[in-house]
Design a protein around this motif. Structure first.
Motif, short mmCIF file in Angstrom:
data_model
loop_
_atom_site.label_atom_id
_atom_site.label_comp_id
_atom_site.label_asym_id
_atom_site.label_seq_id
_atom_site.Cartn_x
_atom_site.Cartn_y
_atom_site.Cartn_z
N ASP A 140 -51.53 -1.34 12.11
CA ASP A 140 -50.77 -1.77 13.28
C ASP A 140 -50.56 -3.27 13.08
O ASP A 140 -51.49 -4.06 13.27
CB ASP A 140 -51.58 -1.48 14.55
N ASP A 141 -49.35 -3.67 12.70
CA ASP A 141 -49.14 -5.05 12.26
C ASP A 141 -48.60 -5.97 13.35
O ASP A 141 -48.14 -7.08 13.07
CB ASP A 141 -48.20 -5.09 11.06
N ARG A 142 -48.69 -5.54 14.61
CA ARG A 142 -48.14 -6.39 15.68
C ARG A 142 -48.82 -7.76 15.75
O ARG A 142 -48.18 -8.77 16.02
CB ARG A 142 -48.24 -5.67 17.03
N ILE A 146 -47.19 -12.08 15.13
CA ILE A 146 -47.24 -13.19 16.09
C ILE A 146 -47.52 -14.48 15.33
O ILE A 146 -48.48 -14.55 14.55
CB ILE A 146 -48.34 -12.94 17.14
N PRO A 147 -46.72 -15.51 15.51
CA PRO A 147 -46.98 -16.79 14.81
C PRO A 147 -48.38 -17.31 15.10
O PRO A 147 -48.88 -17.20 16.22
CB PRO A 147 -45.90 -17.73 15.39
N ARG A 159 -52.52 -14.47 26.84
CA ARG A 159 -51.16 -14.28 27.36
C ARG A 159 -50.38 -13.22 26.58
O ARG A 159 -49.34 -12.74 27.05
CB ARG A 159 -50.41 -15.61 27.36
N LEU A 160 -50.86 -12.89 25.38
CA LEU A 160 -50.18 -11.90 24.54
C LEU A 160 -50.93 -10.58 24.45
O LEU A 160 -50.42 -9.61 23.90
CB LEU A 160 -50.01 -12.47 23.13
N GLY A 165 -44.38 -7.39 23.38
CA GLY A 165 -44.12 -8.57 22.58
C GLY A 165 -45.37 -9.21 22.02
O GLY A 165 -45.28 -10.15 21.24
N GLY A 166 -46.54 -8.68 22.42
CA GLY A 166 -47.81 -9.19 21.92
C GLY A 166 -48.52 -8.14 21.09
O GLY A 166 -47.92 -7.54 20.19
N PHE A 167 -49.78 -7.90 21.41
CA PHE A 167 -50.55 -6.91 20.67
C PHE A 167 -51.40 -6.12 21.65
O PHE A 167 -51.58 -6.53 22.81
CB PHE A 167 -51.42 -7.58 19.60
#
Length: 260
Positions: A140-142, A146-147, A159-160, A165-167
């Motif tokens: 699962d590469d989410r 993320i930078p 927050r992510l 849009g996060g993990f």
């Protein structure tokens, strides 16, 4: 069948927050593996009176029992039910809506005479080795997408966490099971499986000591404990050389290896 479960704490003075099991019925017709990597919260309020090992033991126990006893459920349904069960054990004492409520990454695999099902949530990895040698890494590469600067602090990561849009990790919301990476492979196409927390997968992902195929070959040749010893040796050497690589020197490291 052959199975091995091995784990090492990142700090010998603290418990390993990972949790792992391999279930091999006496019939030999099927089985399952479960691997959790507990998320260590920063110091401060977490909204829960229970430590991470309490959570991973109960979620892991529920996943193991359900994986073995409910072939009628998909792995996503099993994860959802296990999260719901675990949440029910401390909903009256803890704030399960807190962003730092106990949580974990998840790897599940279950097989019978015809197929191998898998589920991966967050940054642990599952390796599937084919009878003729090729290895497929299910990830699962989410989190990887993320930078790094967006994860520069615990508050930024919060927050992510478990947001679009996060993990995603397994915490108290059963619907997160729908976010997991899932799939099915014909049983004839799988000779062995290995589940690794990110503390164990450092051999490949951080230190580049080999690729996933070489990692699977090492497991087949020397076993899960040998992989973890090699990871610790690399970490120690890296720290002695100045520790230029990011992250903590040692992490909890756990591996489940099964040959079918």
């Amino acid at each position: 069948m052959r199975s091995e479960v091995a784990g090492l704490p990142g700090n010998p003075e603290r418990p390993n927050e990972d949790w792992a099991a391999a279930v091999l019925p006496a019939s030999g017709a099927g089985g399952a593996l479960v691997l959790l990597d507990g998320v260590t919260p920063p110091a401060g309020e977490v909204g829960c009176v229970h430590a991470v090992p309490w959570f991973t033991a109960r979620l892991g126990g529920a996943l193991t029992e359900l994986s073995a006893s409910r072939p009628d459920l998909t792995l996503s349904e099993i994860l959802s039910l296990a999260i719901r069960r675990t949440a029910g054990l401390h909903a009256d004492t803890c704030d399960l809506s807190h962003v730092r409520t106990p949580q974990a990454t998840v790897v599940l695999a279950r097989w019978d005479a015809s197929s191998v099902d898998h589920l991966v949530l967050s940054d642990s990895v599952l390796l599937l080795r084919a009878p003729d040698g090729p290895v497929r890494a299910v990830r699962d590469d989410r989190l990887d997408r993320i930078p790094r600067e967006a994860l520069r602090s615990h508050a930024a990561a919060d927050r992510l966490r478990n947001r679009e849009g996060g993990f995603f990790t397994a915490a108290a919301d059963p619907s997160v099971a729908e976010r997991a990476v899932t799939g099915t492979t014909p049983r004839a196409g799988v000779a062995a499986l290995a589940a690794l927390t990110d503390g164990a997968s450092r051999w490949v992902e951080r230190f580049g000591a080999g690729d996933w195929t070489e990692c699977a070959e090492l497991l087949a040749r020397e076993g899960a404990s040998a992989l973890l010893r090699r990871v610790r040796a690399l970490e120690t050497a890296d720290a002695a050389a100045g520790g230029g690589r990011r992250g903590k020197v040692h992490d909890d490291a756990t591996c489940v290896y099964v040959e079918l």
